[in-house]
Design a protein around this motif. Structure first.
Motif, short mmCIF file in Angstrom:
data_model
loop_
_atom_site.label_atom_id
_atom_site.label_comp_id
_atom_site.label_asym_id
_atom_site.label_seq_id
_atom_site.Cartn_x
_atom_site.Cartn_y
_atom_site.Cartn_z
N GLU A 192 -3.52 3.60 -3.80
CA GLU A 192 -2.29 3.36 -4.63
C GLU A 192 -1.55 2.17 -4.20
O GLU A 192 -0.91 2.24 -3.00
N LEU A 193 -1.49 1.18 -4.85
CA LEU A 193 -0.74 0.11 -4.57
C LEU A 193 0.59 -0.30 -5.42
O LEU A 193 0.69 0.58 -6.22
N GLY A 194 1.47 -0.95 -5.01
CA GLY A 194 2.53 -1.36 -5.78
C GLY A 194 2.14 -1.55 -7.20
O GLY A 194 1.42 -2.06 -7.60
N GLY A 195 3.48 -1.29 -7.93
CA GLY A 195 3.28 -1.54 -9.34
C GLY A 195 2.46 -0.66 -10.20
O GLY A 195 2.32 -0.74 -11.35
N GLY A 196 2.14 0.28 -9.59
CA GLY A 196 1.36 1.51 -9.97
C GLY A 196 -0.26 1.37 -10.21
O GLY A 196 -0.80 1.84 -10.83
N ALA A 197 -0.74 0.22 -9.47
CA ALA A 197 -2.03 0.10 -9.44
C ALA A 197 -2.65 0.61 -8.72
O ALA A 197 -2.44 1.27 -7.56
N SER B 223 4.21 -0.65 5.08
CA SER B 223 3.41 -0.37 3.84
C SER B 223 2.59 -1.49 3.19
O SER B 223 1.85 -1.40 2.38
N LEU B 224 2.70 -2.74 4.10
CA LEU B 224 2.13 -4.02 3.65
C LEU B 224 0.76 -4.20 4.10
O LEU B 224 0.34 -3.53 5.20
N ILE B 225 -0.16 -4.67 3.23
CA ILE B 225 -1.68 -4.79 3.59
C ILE B 225 -1.91 -6.16 3.10
O ILE B 225 -1.79 -6.73 1.96
N ILE B 226 -2.76 -6.94 3.97
CA ILE B 226 -3.27 -8.25 3.54
C ILE B 226 -4.78 -8.18 3.17
O ILE B 226 -5.39 -7.41 3.59
N VAL B 227 -4.76 -8.83 2.03
CA VAL B 227 -6.03 -8.69 1.36
C VAL B 227 -6.81 -10.13 1.76
O VAL B 227 -6.32 -11.38 1.58
N ASP B 228 -7.88 -10.05 2.53
CA ASP B 228 -8.49 -10.99 3.24
C ASP B 228 -10.03 -11.14 2.95
O ASP B 228 -10.80 -10.00 3.18
N SER B 229 -10.50 -12.25 2.58
CA SER B 229 -12.02 -12.32 2.54
C SER B 229 -12.75 -12.68 3.80
O SER B 229 -13.75 -12.50 3.81
N LEU C 275 1.06 -1.21 0.02
CA LEU C 275 0.01 0.06 -0.09
C LEU C 275 1.11 1.20 -0.04
O LEU C 275 1.40 1.63 1.10
N GLU C 276 0.99 1.79 -1.16
CA GLU C 276 1.82 3.12 -1.36
C GLU C 276 1.28 4.48 -0.43
O GLU C 276 1.95 5.18 0.11
N SER C 277 -0.15 4.48 -0.78
CA SER C 277 -0.83 5.56 -0.25
C SER C 277 -2.24 5.35 -0.43
O SER C 277 -2.74 4.76 -0.91
N VAL C 278 -3.18 6.34 0.24
CA VAL C 278 -4.44 6.60 0.18
C VAL C 278 -4.85 8.01 -0.06
O VAL C 278 -4.24 8.73 0.49
#
Length: 454
Positions: free
Chosen positions: A380-385, A317-323, A301-304
């Motif tokens: 705004e996530l890593g890799g420009g996504a 800057s890490l964020i877990i994607v969890d269902s 997670l680069e920024s919000v």
């Protein structure tokens, strides 16, 4: 240069051999385009755990409280490196049905992106004439199945389990301990799993995927309260269903889901193989990054952003994607200025919440006017996504006349950020373990999912 090439080739060979040792499963899948199953929310009418006495608002409140418990468990295991099983046993959000054995027994298990092991409730009763007892919880009888087998304690699958041991018969015994103190134990086994294709709307064998020799835990001893008939681990580890299915070239190590707002009369979809490809307009891809627990799907997670205002994390800057977590948890360095900015833009009186969420009193205000006040939030996530969270992804109705943020502060002791399932609703989200990527796109998930029965 030649030595480097040889070294890489040897590493690749070792990885291939290890994967083959972990699972000898083979899939019989028609069409080669993968398959889909229903991703059933616990509050859906298809779920035996739905409480019809609860109002919509009470279900939201229950989901918020489950989120707090699960987020704490994820944070502890993330910091601790996953020495114990990854999640707490009781809070769960989604279920999938799987038919196990030959002849098959239909079981409804928790589908969990926060754990790896596939395990089901079993009995060690050897009388093949016995049948599973009727009721909410189903128990699998190995003695009734002609395709059941045990895993040798010297196998790669057994070595992949923390704390596994050998029985006198050289079978692999496991003990899985959860952070709330609950435990499940039994023998690591193999069996044929049948998944009925949820897209076709049929329930016959022609619309099914049969997978032989799936490694799973046949649990005969449980301490604590375990809802459902077991757990299907969808994490990134060696024993997860995703990894095991990936041994079949036509499926690959990838899956996706499209989460419907869980208060609509529709079920979501869980897709495997080619159906997991995210091809909708606006799809973006971010790399999956390594974290202390291989099981978890973690991105950077680069920024919000809200409009021209940008907030960056000061710590990890890490964020877990969890269902399995409903709320989204962010570091205070991001959440506090985000709340301040939202307060400026949402011109409504604040309301008190026992859950310590940011809430607004919307009594008497037309819903269209309320929604118009809530700005989009961009991750705004890593890799420009970059992913856009709409008002439905950032706010929930906690009670009549009160709207609350579906965003909360991560624990100060273990500040692990988590992107929860409310933020993921109406997005097609695909996980590709081979490419180490997560791809997502806006989608109308209700239109692509079958309606739930009345």
């Amino acid at each position: 240069m030649a030595a480097t090439t040889v070294s890489r080739a040897l590493l690749l060979l070792v990885a291939v051999v290890l994967t083959a040792q972990l699972c000898g499963c083979t899939a019989d899948v028609g069409g080669g385009d993968g398959f889909s199953v229903e991703f059933i929310h616990r509050d859906d009418v298809r779920s035996p755990y739905q409480d019809p006495s609860l109002t919509v608002h009470e279900r939201v409140l229950a989901a918020v409280r489950r989120s707090t418990v699960r987020a704490a468990a994820l944070a502890r295991s993330h910091v601790g490196g996953g020495a114990m099983s990854e999640v707490t046993s009781r809070p769960f959000e989604y279920l999938i049905a799987v038919s196990v054995g030959t002849p098959s027994t239909r079981m409804l298990a928790i589908a969990d992106t926060g754990s790896d092991l596939v395990w089901l409730k079993c009995t060690d009763d050897t009388d093949p004439k016995r049948a599973p007892a009727p009721g909410k919880d189903v128990v699998f009888y190995p003695a009734n199945s002609t395709t059941f087998g045990h895993v040798d304690c010297k196998s790669g699958a057994c070595r992949a389990l923390n704390g596994a041991s050998c029985t006198p018969s050289n079978h692999c015994r496991y003990l899985y301990t959860y952070f709330d103190g609950s435990r499940t134990s039994g023998l690591l086994s193999t069996e044929t799993f049948t998944f009925h294709d949820g897209v076709t709307g049929h329930r016959d064998e022609a619309a099914s995927l049969r997978v032989a020799n799936v490694n799973f835990g046949c649990s005969t001893q449980n301490a604590g309260t375990f809802p459902a008939d077991g757990v299907v681990g969808l994490g990134g580890g060696a024993l997860s269903l995703v990894t095991q299915l990936g041994n079949d070239a036509s499926i690959g190590r990838k899956f996706s889901y499209c989460l419907v707002n869980f208060f609509l009369n529709a079920s979501s979809e869980l897709n495997f193989g080619a159906r997991a490809d995210v091809t909708e307009p606006g799809a973006v891809t971010t790399p999956l990054v390594r974290s202390p627990v291989d099981t978890y799907y973690t991105v950077k997670l680069e920024s919000v952003k809200i409009g021209k205002s940008t907030f960056q994390p000061h710590g990890s800057s890490l964020i877990i994607v969890d269902s399995g977590t409903s709320l989204t948890f962010l570091e205070k360095s991001v959440l506090d200025p985000l709340v301040e900015e939202l307060t400026k833009r949402i011109m409504l009186p604040k309301a008190e919440s026992r859950e310590k969420l940011m809430c607004f009193d919307i009594s008497g205000v037309p819903m269209g006017q309320v929604v118009a006040m809530v700005p989009d939030v961009t991750l705004e996530l890593g890799g420009g996504a970059a992913g856009t969270l709409k008002p439905q992804n950032t706010f929930v109705m906690m009670q009549e006349g009160m709207m609350c943020m579906a965003l909360a502060a991560a624990s100060e002791r273990n500040p692990v950020s988590i992107l929860g399932n409310i933020a993921q609703q109406n997005m097609h989200i695909g996980y590709d373990l081979d490419k180490r990527t997560l791809t997502f796109a806006p989608a109308n998930c209700a239109n692509s999912s079958p309606p739930s029965p009345q």
